[in-house]
Write a protein that holds these residues in place. Structure first.
Motif, PDB file in Angstrom:
ATOM      1  N   THR A 204      -3.526 -30.145 -25.803  1.00 34.34           N
ATOM      2  CA  THR A 204      -3.402 -31.011 -24.639  1.00 34.34           C
ATOM      3  C   THR A 204      -4.348 -30.527 -23.546  1.00 34.34           C
ATOM      4  O   THR A 204      -5.059 -29.523 -23.727  1.00 34.34           O
ATOM      5  N   GLY A 205      -4.337 -31.225 -22.409  1.00 37.74           N
ATOM      6  CA  GLY A 205      -5.207 -30.815 -21.304  1.00 37.74           C
ATOM      7  C   GLY A 205      -4.859 -29.437 -20.785  1.00 37.74           C
ATOM      8  O   GLY A 205      -5.748 -28.646 -20.451  1.00 37.74           O
ATOM      9  N   LYS A 232      -5.935 -36.270 -24.096  1.00 38.02           N
ATOM     10  CA  LYS A 232      -5.948 -37.423 -23.193  1.00 38.02           C
ATOM     11  C   LYS A 232      -6.837 -37.164 -21.984  1.00 38.02           C
ATOM     12  O   LYS A 232      -7.575 -38.042 -21.527  1.00 38.02           O
ATOM     13  N   GLU A 233      -6.801 -35.945 -21.452  1.00 35.62           N
ATOM     14  CA  GLU A 233      -7.596 -35.614 -20.254  1.00 35.62           C
ATOM     15  C   GLU A 233      -9.080 -35.464 -20.564  1.00 35.62           C
ATOM     16  O   GLU A 233      -9.899 -35.576 -19.640  1.00 35.62           O
ATOM     17  N   GLU A 234      -9.425 -35.146 -21.799  1.00 33.86           N
ATOM     18  CA  GLU A 234     -10.823 -34.990 -22.228  1.00 33.86           C
ATOM     19  C   GLU A 234     -11.569 -33.970 -21.354  1.00 33.86           C
ATOM     20  O   GLU A 234     -12.706 -34.175 -20.949  1.00 33.86           O
ATOM     21  N   ASN A 235     -10.911 -32.850 -21.089  1.00 35.04           N
ATOM     22  CA  ASN A 235     -11.516 -31.803 -20.269  1.00 35.04           C
ATOM     23  C   ASN A 235     -12.201 -30.746 -21.139  1.00 35.04           C
ATOM     24  O   ASN A 235     -12.058 -29.538 -20.921  1.00 35.04           O
TER      25      ASN A 235
END
Length: 564
Positions: A204-205, A232-235
């Motif tokens: 996850t992020g 989801k955050e694509e960091n």
């Protein structure tokens, strides 16, 4: 009827018995109350001790570099119910034909006959008379439930030593924040860890941010593989920051869109900072479009370290390829890049501008400014300046005396007053021969690094390169460090191929004109499975031009060369 006296005696005896029983009950009640009070006091003391123990923070665990022992202890401290077992990574067993046999020693087996092959054992039979199948030799089978249990597969340099873990593989089970914090304490203490592979680990992020926070501390880590993690955050740009030491990053099939490409492009390079360690970046199988390709090209403008970029199986069209070609050939500087260029040029021209004045200026003046100086101080400075001149005069006088002595010696030698003995010249020649032999041996033993000291090649900032002023804009040369570009299985057509052809032609002419250039330019481009026609002239020209730049290319022999 019984007599009256007997009744009275029985009544008096019963009253005594009741009084005795009441007294004993009272005594027992007091004892029981005291016991209850003691139990309460003990329970309260034990609760206070438990509260004190709970209030005390446990001492942090100091990891020793032994992955298995540290991992188990940290899981116990974090109240992890199921401790994932750490096992050696399975490898295919070598076939009997692949096992190398020892070479026979010369002279011993001349008279002996070659060994005969051992007869194959008879196969075992079942009750029905059918042969029993032998277990396979190329792989190891497991029970169906053991196969799906989560494990941490590791590879070691030495399987007998637990502190030699060099590769960690986690596949198919979710890593939450607690587990990532445990890895944050374990992995930096492992001196030989160079590969981390988290495949479909449900990142996850927050877990990506935790992973990015301790990557700069892992000094020996070189390879980071996070394939199949949809965040989801694509960091993902946090993983390749300026301080990161990882050289190869793989983010295949992570559903990265233009949002993630923006963070990755910013991390690759900007006007003020850029990544200087990353060599290979794999973004295959994502959802990057022309906009995302523009973000990646923005990072390539200021990055001078990345060698291999793979963006196969995305949604990149001609517009995105044109942006990439512009970053590889030449481009105009933006406003913030022009400002940063001027700042760096001014700092390079006067590096002492921003430095504070030394403390020696005000060392002798506590109550007055540093510009005011006393006469005694100036006299001391003058005396110091005069002293070296006196030394120089004395040195000149000594040199003159030595020259006079040498001159007198030369005259005496010419006159023949002093003669050398006969054996001196022969001994000098012998010594010279010995010394020459020693120097030859030293030259042979010296390594190429000792013979020619290599100078550390400094990476030139692209903003400090020579710029051309055209049409009111500053134009600088593009990225010539990237040597491998993979754009297969995209939507590249004729326009994109022409842009790539112009970029490669510009790079080749620039490398031929400049003797000292920063990079060789593209040496390999992969454009397979794109909608462009195979009969395209631009594609044929690009293919012929890239053949000459391929380091493994061997031209076909000419008839004259075959005849010779």
């Amino acid at each position: 009827m019984p007599p009256i006296g007997s009744r009275s005696s029985s009544r008096t005896g019963g009253s005594r018995w009741t009084s005795l029983s009441l007294a004993s009950r009272l005594r027992m009640g007091k004892k029981s109350d005291k016991a209850m009070v003691k139990d309460k006091n003990q329970s309260s003391v034990s609760q206070e001790q438990q509260d004190e123990n709970s209030s005390k923070t446990p001492e942090p665990h100091m990891c020793s570099g032994h992955f298995q022992a540290d991992f188990i202890e940290l899981c116990r401290r974090n109240n992890v119910t199921f401790v994932t077992p750490i096992v050696l990574r399975g490898k295919p067993q070598p076939l009997p034909s692949q096992v190398p046999e020892g070479k026979p020693e010369k002279g011993k087996d001349k008279g002996k006959a070659p060994p005969q092959p051992e007869p194959e054992p008879e196969p075992e039979l079942t009750e029905d008379g059918e042969p029993i199948e032998t277990p396979p030799k190329t792989y190891v089978t497991k029970e169906k439930f053991d196969y799906f249990k989560p494990t941490i597969d590791v590879e070691m340099d030495n399987p007998d030593k637990t502190d030699t873990v060099c590769e960690v593989y986690i596949r198919g089970w979710k890593i939450d924040d607690t587990m990532m914090h445990i890895f944050r304490q374990c992995w930096p203490s492992m001196d030989k860890l160079h590969t981390i592979n988290l495949w479909h680990a449900g990142l996850t992020g927050s877990t990506v941010s935790i992973l990015a926070s301790f990557l700069p501390v892992c000094a020996t880590l070189k390879n980071l593989i996070l394939d199949g993690n949809t965040v989801k955050e694509e960091n993902f740009g946090e993983l390749i920051g300026e301080e990161c030491l990882v050289q190869n990053v793989s983010l295949r099939y992570c559903s990265i869109t233009d949002k993630g490409a923006d963070s990755i492009g910013t991390a690759l390079g900007s006007a003020k900072k850029s990544n200087t360690k990353l060599l290979s970046l794999n973004l295959n199988g994502n959802q990057i479009t022309d906009v995302g390709a523009g973000h990646i090209s923005r990072g390539l403008r200021m990055n001078r370290n990345l060698l291999c970029l793979s963006m196969s199986s995305n949604k990149i069209g001609d517009k995105g390829v044109v942006k990439l070609a512009e970053a590889l050939s030449r481009f105009s500087l933006k406003h913030e890049e022009v400002v940063e260029r001027r700042r760096q040029i001014s700092e390079k021209g006067s590096p002492d501008r921003n430095k504070s004045p030394p403390l020696s200026r005000r060392a002798h003046s506590n109550d007055r400014p540093g510009s005011v100086r006393s006469n005694t101080q100036t006299e001391k400075d003058k005396s110091k300046r005069d002293k070296p001149s006196a030394k120089k005069k004395d040195a000149k006088g000594k040199d003159a005396k030595e020259d006079d002595k040498k001159g007198t010696k030369g005259k005496d030698d010419k006159a023949g007053t002093k003669k050398e003995p006969r054996g001196t010249r022969a001994s000098m020649a012998a010594d010279a021969g010995k010394n020459a032999g020693k120097t030859k041996d030293r030259k042979k033993k010296m390594t190429p690094q000792e013979q020619e000291p290599t100078e550390a090649s400094e990476v030139i900032n692209p903003l400090l390169e020579v710029a051309d002023y055209m049409d009111g804009e500053l134009w600088v040369a593009g990225n010539r460090v990237l040597i491998n570009l993979n754009l297969s299985r995209n939507q590249v057509d004729e326009e994109g191929v022409r842009a790539l052809l112009k970029a490669v032609q510009y790079q080749t002419t620039l490398t031929q004109l400049e003797s000292k250039h920063s990079g060789t330019g593209l040496m390999r481009i992969n454009l397979q499975r794109n909608p462009i026609s195979s009969d395209s002239e631009a594609l044929k020209k690009l293919h012929d031009l890239m053949l000459t730049k391929d380091p493994f290319y061997k031209p076909s022999p000419t008839p004259d060369a075959e005849a010779a």
